[in-house]
Design an enzyme around this catalytic site. Structure first.
Site, PDB file in Angstrom:
ATOM      1  CG  ASN A  24     -12.939  -4.417   1.999  1.00 37.35           C
ATOM      2  OD1 ASN A  24     -11.872  -5.005   2.125  1.00 37.35           O
ATOM      3  ND2 ASN A  24     -13.445  -3.650   2.953  1.00 37.35           N
ATOM      4  CG  ASP A  54      -2.040  -1.018   1.107  1.00 39.14           C
ATOM      5  OD1 ASP A  54      -2.276  -1.517  -0.009  1.00 39.14           O
ATOM      6  OD2 ASP A  54      -2.681  -1.328   2.134  1.00 39.14           O
ATOM      7  CG  ASP A  55      -1.201   4.849  -1.054  1.00 41.50           C
ATOM      8  OD1 ASP A  55      -1.727   4.281  -0.081  1.00 41.50           O
ATOM      9  OD2 ASP A  55      -1.818   5.655  -1.776  1.00 41.50           O
ATOM     10  CG  ASP A  99      -6.714  -7.993   1.860  1.00 45.60           C
ATOM     11  OD1 ASP A  99      -7.925  -8.106   1.566  1.00 45.60           O
ATOM     12  OD2 ASP A  99      -6.334  -7.431   2.912  1.00 45.60           O
ATOM     13  NE  ARG A 134      -5.931  -6.644  11.175  1.00 44.20           N
ATOM     14  CZ  ARG A 134      -4.768  -6.012  11.264  1.00 44.20           C
ATOM     15  NH1 ARG A 134      -3.643  -6.742  11.365  1.00 44.20           N
ATOM     16  NH2 ARG A 134      -4.697  -4.699  11.244  1.00 44.20           N
TER      17      ARG A 134
END
Length: 342
Positions: free
Chosen positions: A230, A142-143, A233, A172
């Site tokens: 969403n 991610d940024d 991932d 998670r």
């Protein structure tokens, strides 16, 4: 899968003066199919000593942080190329041109940075196979996450020893709520089953597995990602766990700064005299809406399980660390301390 529409223009002056490959929006459209088998790299030619960095970008408020992260990766000898995947369709061409220009000034002469405007804001696009990837491993990140160089190098070494697994710093878990008889997304103190794309090293062939393989079942699961906006991932974790029947590998990091975590203090200085950056960055992230975010991701797990017809996620335990110190305790100065502590 429909053909990807890739729109770009090559800014020639960047090539001549900065030797950086930068792709941004123009009125020209070139059609290509990322799932075309003939467009894939021969696995025998892929490099194992370096990786390709795929950085997802969307929010213009994060651009300064994005530039800093790109600079860090460009300085590493482990990085073959960097692809900044811009997913915000409303960002102006002028803004992207300025970003491309800025990246050239912060690249330390690194000559393989591409700024690619995605054809849509689908989160599935971050896992598209790309002909420019010439390494066995890719880092999807991610940024808003900065990782120190030693931790980055260690994580890549761990992936080299476990190339079929997902390796990273942020995890998670899935679990089941027995009272409601539904899958949930959570955190456990002693086990994990989901590696997040805040920092995820994986085999580049998994990009093809995610985007192009497994027919209608996988296509339906990608549709869930688009519907929820969403969980891409989580779906990649499903793909890899189903392939290797094993969970991800959590690596200990010396410093993995997560600017996008909503638990940051919004009034805290960022270490470079910039007040308010933390709050701005954290507020634009999906995960900043914590309770709703967790519930939605639990729904994703349930939907993926329903479509696939089985639960492939597997738990892993423990964390791989970069240094091994004394764990025995000794009495020193009236206190119990680690025996190698002076």
């Amino acid at each position: 899968m429909k053909s990807l529409q890739t729109t770009f223009v090559i800014f020639s002056f960047l090539f001549f003066f900065y030797s950086v490959d930068v792709l941004v929006l123009s009125s020209r459209t070139i059609s290509s199919d990322p799932c075309d088998p003939t467009a894939q790299q021969d696995p025998r030619t892929l490099r194992s000593d370096q990786l390709t960095v795929l950085i997802n970008g969307y929010s213009e408020s994060r651009i300064p942080l994005l530039q800093s992260i790109v600079t860090t990766y460009a300085a590493s000898s482990l990085v073959s190329s960097i692809l900044v995947l811009w997913g915000n369709p409303s960002t102006s061409s002028q803004t992207l041109a300025q970003l491309a220009h800025n990246l050239t000034h912060s690249s330390f002469g690194f000559n393989s940075i591409s700024l690619i405007r995605q054809s849509s804001n689908s989160l599935n696009n971050r896992f598209l196979p790309r002909p420019s990837i010439k390494t066995r491993a890719v880092l999807v990140c991610d940024d808003d996450v900065e990782v120190d160089s030693k931790s980055f190098e260690f994580a890549f070494r761990m992936w080299g020893s476990n190339p079929d697994r997902l390796v990273g710093f942020f995890v998670r878990s899935h679990d089941i709520d027995l009272s409601k008889k539904e899958w949930i997304y959570t955190m456990h103190p002693d086990k994990y089953s989901i590696m997040l794309t805040k920092f995820m090293i994986l085999k580049s062939k998994y990009l093809f597995q995610y985007s192009c393989a497994r027919g209608p079942v996988m296509a339906n699961m990608r549709k869930i990602v688009d519907k929820m906006h969403n969980c891409e991932d989580i779906l990649m974790n499903f793909v890899v766990a189903d392939e290797v029947n094993a969970g991800p590998i959590l690596v200990g990091a010396k410093r993995a700064r997560d600017w996008g975590d909503a638990r940051n203090d919004p009034d805290h200085m960022d270490g470079q005299g910039r007040r308010g950056l933390i709050g701005e960055v954290a507020q634009v992230g999906l995960s900043s809406r914590k309770e709703k975010h967790r519930k939605r991701r639990g729904e994703c797990i349930g939907e993926f399980h329903r479509v696939l017809g089985r639960m492939p996620l597997r738990y892993s335990y423990g964390k791989v660390v970069n240094s091994v110190g004394e764990q025995g305790l000794c009495q020193k100065g009236g206190k119990l301390v680690l025996c190698d502590q002076s």
